[in-house]
Each structure stands twice: as structure tokens, then as C-alpha cells.
Write an enzyme that holds these catalytic residues in place. Structure first.
Site, PDB file in Angstrom:
ATOM      1  N   ARG A   1       8.585 -33.474   9.814  1.00  0.00           N
ATOM      2  CA  ARG A   1       7.486 -33.209  10.746  1.00  0.00           C
ATOM      3  C   ARG A   1       6.807 -31.861  10.463  1.00  0.00           C
ATOM      4  O   ARG A   1       5.622 -31.687  10.755  1.00  0.00           O
ATOM      5  CB  ARG A   1       8.002 -33.236  12.188  1.00  0.00           C
ATOM      6  CG  ARG A   1       8.941 -32.107  12.551  1.00  0.00           C
ATOM      7  CD  ARG A   1       9.588 -32.311  13.910  1.00  0.00           C
ATOM      8  NE  ARG A   1      10.378 -31.172  14.358  1.00  0.00           N
ATOM      9  CZ  ARG A   1      11.598 -30.870  13.917  1.00  0.00           C
ATOM     10  NH1 ARG A   1      12.177 -31.628  13.003  1.00  0.00           N
ATOM     11  NH2 ARG A   1      12.248 -29.822  14.382  1.00  0.00           N
ATOM     12  N   HIS A   2       7.539 -30.956   9.838  1.00  0.00           N
ATOM     13  CA  HIS A   2       6.959 -29.638   9.543  1.00  0.00           C
ATOM     14  C   HIS A   2       5.922 -29.728   8.426  1.00  0.00           C
ATOM     15  O   HIS A   2       4.957 -28.962   8.411  1.00  0.00           O
ATOM     16  CB  HIS A   2       8.059 -28.645   9.181  1.00  0.00           C
ATOM     17  CG  HIS A   2       9.064 -28.458  10.270  1.00  0.00           C
ATOM     18  ND1 HIS A   2       8.729 -27.961  11.505  1.00  0.00           N
ATOM     19  CD2 HIS A   2      10.394 -28.743  10.320  1.00  0.00           C
ATOM     20  CE1 HIS A   2       9.809 -27.930  12.275  1.00  0.00           C
ATOM     21  NE2 HIS A   2      10.824 -28.408  11.581  1.00  0.00           N
TER      22      HIS A   2
ATOM     23  N   ASP B   1       0.871  -1.177   0.000  1.00  0.00           N
ATOM     24  CA  ASP B   1       0.000   0.000   0.000  1.00  0.00           C
ATOM     25  C   ASP B   1       0.912   1.233   0.000  1.00  0.00           C
ATOM     26  O   ASP B   1       2.140   1.109  -0.175  1.00  0.00           O
ATOM     27  CB  ASP B   1      -0.994  -0.040   1.173  1.00  0.00           C
ATOM     28  CG  ASP B   1      -0.330   0.160   2.533  1.00  0.00           C
ATOM     29  OD1 ASP B   1       0.916   0.229   2.607  1.00  0.00           O
ATOM     30  OD2 ASP B   1      -1.059   0.241   3.536  1.00  0.00           O
ATOM     31  N   HIS B   2       0.340   2.399   0.215  1.00  0.00           N
ATOM     32  CA  HIS B   2       1.140   3.636   0.217  1.00  0.00           C
ATOM     33  C   HIS B   2       2.195   3.608   1.325  1.00  0.00           C
ATOM     34  O   HIS B   2       3.284   4.146   1.167  1.00  0.00           O
ATOM     35  CB  HIS B   2       0.226   4.855   0.385  1.00  0.00           C
ATOM     36  CG  HIS B   2      -0.670   4.771   1.577  1.00  0.00           C
ATOM     37  ND1 HIS B   2      -1.744   3.899   1.621  1.00  0.00           N
ATOM     38  CD2 HIS B   2      -0.641   5.404   2.777  1.00  0.00           C
ATOM     39  CE1 HIS B   2      -2.345   4.029   2.794  1.00  0.00           C
ATOM     40  NE2 HIS B   2      -1.700   4.921   3.518  1.00  0.00           N
TER      41      HIS B   2
ATOM     42  N   CYS C   1       3.195  -3.243   4.011  1.00  0.00           N
ATOM     43  CA  CYS C   1       2.377  -2.088   4.379  1.00  0.00           C
ATOM     44  C   CYS C   1       3.135  -1.352   5.496  1.00  0.00           C
ATOM     45  O   CYS C   1       4.322  -1.605   5.700  1.00  0.00           O
ATOM     46  CB  CYS C   1       0.946  -2.476   4.749  1.00  0.00           C
ATOM     47  SG  CYS C   1       0.742  -3.496   6.214  1.00  0.00           S
ATOM     48  N   GLY C   2       2.470  -0.449   6.182  1.00  0.00           N
ATOM     49  CA  GLY C   2       3.175   0.334   7.188  1.00  0.00           C
ATOM     50  C   GLY C   2       3.747  -0.536   8.288  1.00  0.00           C
ATOM     51  O   GLY C   2       4.911  -0.424   8.669  1.00  0.00           O
ATOM     52  N   THR C   3       2.917  -1.423   8.797  1.00  0.00           N
ATOM     53  CA  THR C   3       3.352  -2.331   9.858  1.00  0.00           C
ATOM     54  C   THR C   3       3.641  -3.747   9.361  1.00  0.00           C
ATOM     55  O   THR C   3       4.286  -4.525  10.061  1.00  0.00           O
ATOM     56  CB  THR C   3       2.256  -2.467  10.925  1.00  0.00           C
ATOM     57  OG1 THR C   3       1.079  -2.988  10.273  1.00  0.00           O
ATOM     58  CG2 THR C   3       1.947  -1.134  11.586  1.00  0.00           C
ATOM     59  N   GLY C   4       3.090  -4.096   8.220  1.00  0.00           N
ATOM     60  CA  GLY C   4       3.127  -5.478   7.735  1.00  0.00           C
ATOM     61  C   GLY C   4       2.005  -6.323   8.300  1.00  0.00           C
ATOM     62  O   GLY C   4       1.783  -7.452   7.840  1.00  0.00           O
ATOM     63  N   ILE C   5       1.288  -5.792   9.256  1.00  0.00           N
ATOM     64  CA  ILE C   5       0.270  -6.593   9.940  1.00  0.00           C
ATOM     65  C   ILE C   5      -0.997  -6.735   9.086  1.00  0.00           C
ATOM     66  O   ILE C   5      -1.466  -7.845   8.820  1.00  0.00           O
ATOM     67  CB  ILE C   5      -0.081  -5.979  11.316  1.00  0.00           C
ATOM     68  CG1 ILE C   5       1.134  -5.994  12.238  1.00  0.00           C
ATOM     69  CG2 ILE C   5      -1.231  -6.767  11.960  1.00  0.00           C
ATOM     70  CD1 ILE C   5       0.940  -5.200  13.533  1.00  0.00           C
ATOM     71  N   GLY C   6      -1.536  -5.604   8.656  1.00  0.00           N
ATOM     72  CA  GLY C   6      -2.792  -5.653   7.900  1.00  0.00           C
ATOM     73  C   GLY C   6      -2.676  -6.499   6.649  1.00  0.00           C
ATOM     74  O   GLY C   6      -3.529  -7.348   6.373  1.00  0.00           O
TER      75      GLY C   6
ATOM     76  N   HIS D   1      10.435 -23.996   8.781  1.00  0.00           N
ATOM     77  CA  HIS D   1       9.378 -24.708   9.526  1.00  0.00           C
ATOM     78  C   HIS D   1       7.980 -24.542   8.937  1.00  0.00           C
ATOM     79  O   HIS D   1       7.178 -25.468   9.032  1.00  0.00           O
ATOM     80  CB  HIS D   1       9.340 -24.220  10.976  1.00  0.00           C
ATOM     81  CG  HIS D   1      10.543 -24.627  11.773  1.00  0.00           C
ATOM     82  ND1 HIS D   1      10.628 -24.476  13.133  1.00  0.00           N
ATOM     83  CD2 HIS D   1      11.728 -25.188  11.392  1.00  0.00           C
ATOM     84  CE1 HIS D   1      11.801 -24.928  13.566  1.00  0.00           C
ATOM     85  NE2 HIS D   1      12.492 -25.353  12.531  1.00  0.00           N
TER      86      HIS D   1
HETATM   87  C1  RB5 Z   1      -1.891   2.659   6.413  1.00  0.00           C
HETATM   88  O1  RB5 Z   1      -1.875   3.914   7.042  1.00  0.00           O
HETATM   89  C2  RB5 Z   1      -1.598   1.562   7.433  1.00  0.00           C
HETATM   90  O2  RB5 Z   1      -2.691   1.378   8.257  1.00  0.00           O
HETATM   91  C3  RB5 Z   1      -1.206   0.288   6.743  1.00  0.00           C
HETATM   92  O3  RB5 Z   1      -0.091   0.525   5.932  1.00  0.00           O
HETATM   93  C4  RB5 Z   1      -0.836  -0.883   7.628  1.00  0.00           C
HETATM   94  O4  RB5 Z   1       0.105  -0.513   8.573  1.00  0.00           O
HETATM   95  C5  RB5 Z   1      -1.953  -1.639   8.202  1.00  0.00           C
HETATM   96  O5  RB5 Z   1      -1.776  -2.681   8.857  1.00  0.00           O
END
Ligand code: RB5
Length: 142
Positions: free
Chosen positions: A132-133, A10-11, A65-70, A98
Site C-alpha cells: 500500500r505504501h 552547507d557550512h 545543513c544547520g537544521t536540515g530543513i532548508g 513507508h
Molecule cells: C545556515 O546558517 C543555515 O541557515 C542553514 O544551514 C540551514 O539551517 C537552513 O535551513
């Protein structure tokens, strides 16, 4: 033959996406986004990348993304996708050994460029251990 690697962001991950493309001589499939200024929705890009990898149109995927989480959450909604958010090379090595992870997720706002280079290199060069993995990852899809 060069590895075919789909990449998207994303941005919030655009600058790191471009940096990685410039840093590794790979057969890149760039699924966007195309600038850091236009706010976009990470699930749109995560879903497109996951479909590309699941369809066999790339060997691996890298989703940023910003955090990689979303974007990792979005990728992991897809069958046969094992997306791993990695903050260091140990995570990158172990998720290949693994989990046979096929998508690497990164958070541009949380890691530096040197760390990102080492993480990507480790992820792409590490083989799955099997054994096993394999039994365990088979249970993920059940
Ligand atoms: C965008 O502002 C931000 O929310 C996205 O890049 C990401 O970090 C979401 O998990």
C-alpha cells in the site's frame, strides 16, 4: 558491494558530513562543501545532491545543513526525490519502510553525533515495505 552514497552539506553541516564519511565504510560521493568557515547557500548543494540521486549516480543521498530543513526543501523540489529530515531512528526507519525515502536530511546544529550515526545506520539498513505504501508514493509524483 558497498552502497554508493552521495553526501553534501552547507557550512552548517560540514563537520557532521566529514564525521559520517569517517565513520561508515561506504562508496561516498562527496559533493561539498569543503569547509565550515566559508558561508555558502544550501540550495546549491541540495540541488546537486538531488540531481545525483535522481540520475541514478548514487543509491542514496545524505544532505546536511544547520537544521536540515532548508536543504530538505531544496531536495524535495526534484522529481523522484523523497527527502526526509530525520531527528531520530524511528523517523529514519519509518521513512524507509513507508516513504521509500532516497535522501536523508540531517541538522548538524540539532542532533548529536551518536544520534546521527544511529540514524544513518537505520536509514541505510531499512528496506521499503512496498504494498500500500507504493500506491501512496506513486501519488506523490502525479
Ligand atoms: C545556515 O546558517 C543555515 O541557515 C542553514 O544551514 C540551514 O539551517 C537552513 O535551513
Amino acid at each position: 558491494m558497498k552502497l554508493k552514497v552521495a553526501i553534501t552539506s552547507d557550512h552548517g553541516g560540514y563537520v557532521l558530513k566529514e564525521f559520517l564519511k569517517d565513520s561508515f565504510d561506504l562508496d561516498w560521493v562527496d559533493l561539498g562543501t569543503d569547509d565550515a568557515k566559508t558561508s555558502v547557500d544550501y540550495p546549491d548543494f541540495g540541488h546537486a545532491l538531488a540531481e545525483t540521486v535522481a540520475d541514478g549516480d548514487a543509491d542514496y543521498g545524505i544532505a546536511i545543513c544547520g537544521t536540515g530543513i532548508g536543504i530538505s526543501i531544496a531536495c524535495n523540489r526534484h522529481e523522484n526525490i523523497r527527502a526526509a529530515l530525520c531527528m531520530n531512528t524511528t523517523m529514519a526507519r519509518l521513512t524507509r519502510e513507508h516513504n521509500d525515502a532516497n535522501v536523508l536530511c540531517l541538522g548538524e546544529r540539532l542532533i548529536g553525533t551518536e544520534a546521527a550515526l544511529d540514524i544513518v545506520k537505520t536509514f541505510l539498513e531499512t528496506e521499503f515495505e512496498g504494498g500500500r505504501h507504493l500506491r501512496r508514493i506513486d501519488k506523490i509524483e502525479d
